[in-house]
Design a protein around this motif. Structure first.
Motif, mmCIF file in Angstrom:
data_model
loop_
_atom_site.group_PDB
_atom_site.id
_atom_site.type_symbol
_atom_site.label_atom_id
_atom_site.label_comp_id
_atom_site.label_asym_id
_atom_site.label_seq_id
_atom_site.Cartn_x
_atom_site.Cartn_y
_atom_site.Cartn_z
ATOM 1 N N ASN A 2 0.731 -1.139 0.111
ATOM 2 C CA ASN A 2 -0.106 -0.056 0.052
ATOM 3 C C ASN A 2 0.666 1.219 0.125
ATOM 4 O O ASN A 2 0.380 2.270 0.588
ATOM 5 N N GLU A 5 -0.806 4.321 -1.622
ATOM 6 C CA GLU A 5 -1.958 5.092 -0.594
ATOM 7 C C GLU A 5 -1.470 5.568 0.825
ATOM 8 O O GLU A 5 -2.059 6.541 1.309
ATOM 9 N N ASN A 28 -1.834 7.993 -14.476
ATOM 10 C CA ASN A 28 -1.978 6.447 -14.131
ATOM 11 C C ASN A 28 -0.773 5.725 -15.154
ATOM 12 O O ASN A 28 -0.002 6.291 -15.520
ATOM 13 N N ARG A 43 -7.743 -5.152 -13.006
ATOM 14 C CA ARG A 43 -8.414 -4.811 -11.808
ATOM 15 C C ARG A 43 -7.424 -3.857 -10.988
ATOM 16 O O ARG A 43 -7.866 -2.925 -10.489
ATOM 17 N N SER A 44 -6.338 -4.325 -10.945
ATOM 18 C CA SER A 44 -5.340 -3.373 -9.927
ATOM 19 C C SER A 44 -5.487 -2.100 -10.772
ATOM 20 O O SER A 44 -5.345 -0.921 -9.835
ATOM 21 N N LYS A 45 -4.974 -1.923 -12.084
ATOM 22 C CA LYS A 45 -4.705 -0.563 -12.510
ATOM 23 C C LYS A 45 -6.276 0.320 -12.428
ATOM 24 O O LYS A 45 -6.162 1.602 -12.231
ATOM 25 N N LYS A 46 -7.454 -0.454 -12.542
ATOM 26 C CA LYS A 46 -8.521 0.412 -12.304
ATOM 27 C C LYS A 46 -8.923 0.661 -10.811
ATOM 28 O O LYS A 46 -9.378 1.901 -10.689
ATOM 29 N N TYR A 47 -8.274 0.005 -10.080
ATOM 30 C CA TYR A 47 -8.251 0.395 -8.526
ATOM 31 C C TYR A 47 -7.572 1.823 -8.405
ATOM 32 O O TYR A 47 -7.944 2.550 -7.692
ATOM 33 N N TYR A 48 -6.386 1.756 -8.847
ATOM 34 C CA TYR A 48 -5.467 2.872 -8.725
ATOM 35 C C TYR A 48 -6.090 3.844 -9.343
ATOM 36 O O TYR A 48 -5.626 5.121 -8.953
ATOM 37 N N ASP A 49 -6.478 3.606 -10.438
ATOM 38 C CA ASP A 49 -7.287 5.009 -11.428
ATOM 39 C C ASP A 49 -8.183 5.762 -10.440
ATOM 40 O O ASP A 49 -8.268 6.840 -10.371
ATOM 41 N N LYS A 50 -8.922 4.899 -9.737
ATOM 42 C CA LYS A 50 -10.042 5.558 -9.034
ATOM 43 C C LYS A 50 -9.367 6.215 -7.766
ATOM 44 O O LYS A 50 -9.706 7.321 -7.535
ATOM 45 N N PHE A 51 -8.420 5.561 -7.120
ATOM 46 C CA PHE A 51 -7.680 6.007 -6.060
ATOM 47 C C PHE A 51 -7.204 7.388 -6.465
ATOM 48 O O PHE A 51 -7.344 8.299 -5.789
#
Length: 114
Positions: A2, A5, A28, A43-51
């Motif tokens: 993390n 984050e 990104n 999925r990881s890239k989508k998560y970090y895009d949102k973050f």
């Protein structure tokens, strides 16, 4: 892991404490061939895009000059297959670097125009 984050907000706060009017662009990751093979990568890239978008949005609410730039989708066009923008499925080749450079220039010009 993390680290992003845990550290991004603190990093941005340090920058703004020294340069409160600085314009910051958060981007990104780019496309990699492994995104097609391993769903976890995508999925990881989508998560970090949102973050990243949420971080940018929160700082913008505070009146900060911070912007999100999408480098992932620039390899999606009608001219070439996504695989043709990298040397090895990961690292951009000359064509991939040209797209990235064009994306940076477009976003920087837009931000500077206000």
């Amino acid at each position: 892991d993390n680290r992003l984050e845990d550290n991004l907000n603190q990093f941005i706060d340090i920058i703004y404490s020294k340069h409160p009017n600085l314009k910051i662009i958060i981007s990104n990751k780019t496309y990699m061939a492994l995104d097609e093979i391993y769903p976890l990568y995508k999925r990881s890239k989508k998560y970090y895009d949102k973050f990243l978008k949420n971080v940018v949005k929160n700082y913008q609410k505070q009146g900060k000059n911070i912007y999100f730039m999408d480098n992932y989708s620039i390899f999606e066009n009608n001219y070439f297959d996504k695989s043709e923008y990298t040397v090895d499925g990961c690292h951009p080749n000359d064509l991939g670097m040209t797209l990235l450079t064009d994306n940076y220039l477009k976003n920087i010009k837009k931000i500077l125009r206000g």
